[in-house]
Every structure is written in C-alpha cells, then in structure tokens.
Design a protein around this motif. Sequence first.
Motif, PDB file in Angstrom:
ATOM      1  N   ARG A 121      -8.205   0.966  -0.848  1.00 14.15           N
ATOM      2  CA  ARG A 121      -7.054   1.524  -1.575  1.00 14.15           C
ATOM      3  C   ARG A 121      -7.473   1.960  -2.970  1.00 14.15           C
ATOM      4  O   ARG A 121      -7.084   3.026  -3.442  1.00 14.15           O
ATOM      5  CB  ARG A 121      -5.942   0.488  -1.692  1.00 14.15           C
ATOM      6  N   GLU A 139       0.823  -1.217   0.000  1.00 18.29           N
ATOM      7  CA  GLU A 139       0.000   0.000   0.000  1.00 18.29           C
ATOM      8  C   GLU A 139       0.855   1.264   0.000  1.00 18.29           C
ATOM      9  O   GLU A 139       0.481   2.278  -0.576  1.00 18.29           O
ATOM     10  CB  GLU A 139      -0.935   0.003   1.207  1.00 18.29           C
ATOM     11  N   ASP A 152       1.223   3.101  -3.355  1.00 19.96           N
ATOM     12  CA  ASP A 152       0.082   3.618  -4.123  1.00 19.96           C
ATOM     13  C   ASP A 152       0.324   5.018  -4.674  1.00 19.96           C
ATOM     14  O   ASP A 152       0.038   5.288  -5.841  1.00 19.96           O
ATOM     15  CB  ASP A 152      -1.192   3.602  -3.273  1.00 19.96           C
TER      16      ASP A 152
END
Length: 126
Positions: free
Chosen positions: A77, A36, A39
């Motif tokens: 996300r 993550e 991102d």
Amino acid sequence: MKNIYYPDNEDILEWLSSDTDEWPDSNWDFCVISEEKNDNIVFRLANDRSCHMQWFFVHCLYYLVGEYWDDDSKRQRINQLLKMADSHVNLEVTQWENEATEFLSGKVSFDPHYWLNQAFQEDYTL
C-alpha cells in the motif's frame, strides 16, 4: 457516521463536513489508515490545499509508513501511494515521499515518534 472504527470514504467526508475539527475517536488516524479502501481519498486530501484538515491527511501518510513499514503485505500500500506521489503533489506530500523513500531504502533508521506523530512535531507547519 456509519462506523467510526472502520470508516469508509463517506465517513471521512462526513467528518470533514461537520462543524468540528475534533477527531471522532482518539485513534481516528489509525482508523482511517487501517482501511486500504481509504488510501486514495487520504492521498487526494493530503494534496488538497482547500481541505481545512489537509494536515491530518498528510499526517495519515506518515502514520501509514510508521504503522505498516515492516508488514510486507501492507507495505505494498505504501509503495502504491509512493507511485502516486510521482506527479501532481504538493510540497508536503513530496516531502513525505522523499522521507519515506529514504527510510524504506534503509538510509535512515526508524523513529516511531516521528512517523506516528509527524503532524505534532514543533517545527511542522502546513
């Protein structure tokens, strides 16, 4: 690179600055999106026309949807990236935003070949 399988932003930038366009691992797209913390850099590089591997990062956005669309915690996300796509995006990211929004709203069915291999479609140009 510190860790090919769990890359961070520095690892991604190191790969970009290398002399090769070859992926460090055959699952490099999955390795990049599995973290993550990547991102923001994926989104930024997908929008960066000066990035010689821009197509890879656009592909990562599609791959992220294909891999995690049915995982509630990871779908957050995707939603965050879609919110980022509301402004300052190029045509390819706008297309990803539109297609992801249609898919996630149930307007189109899931095609794993498309979402996981979008960059390798015959008609894909960047």
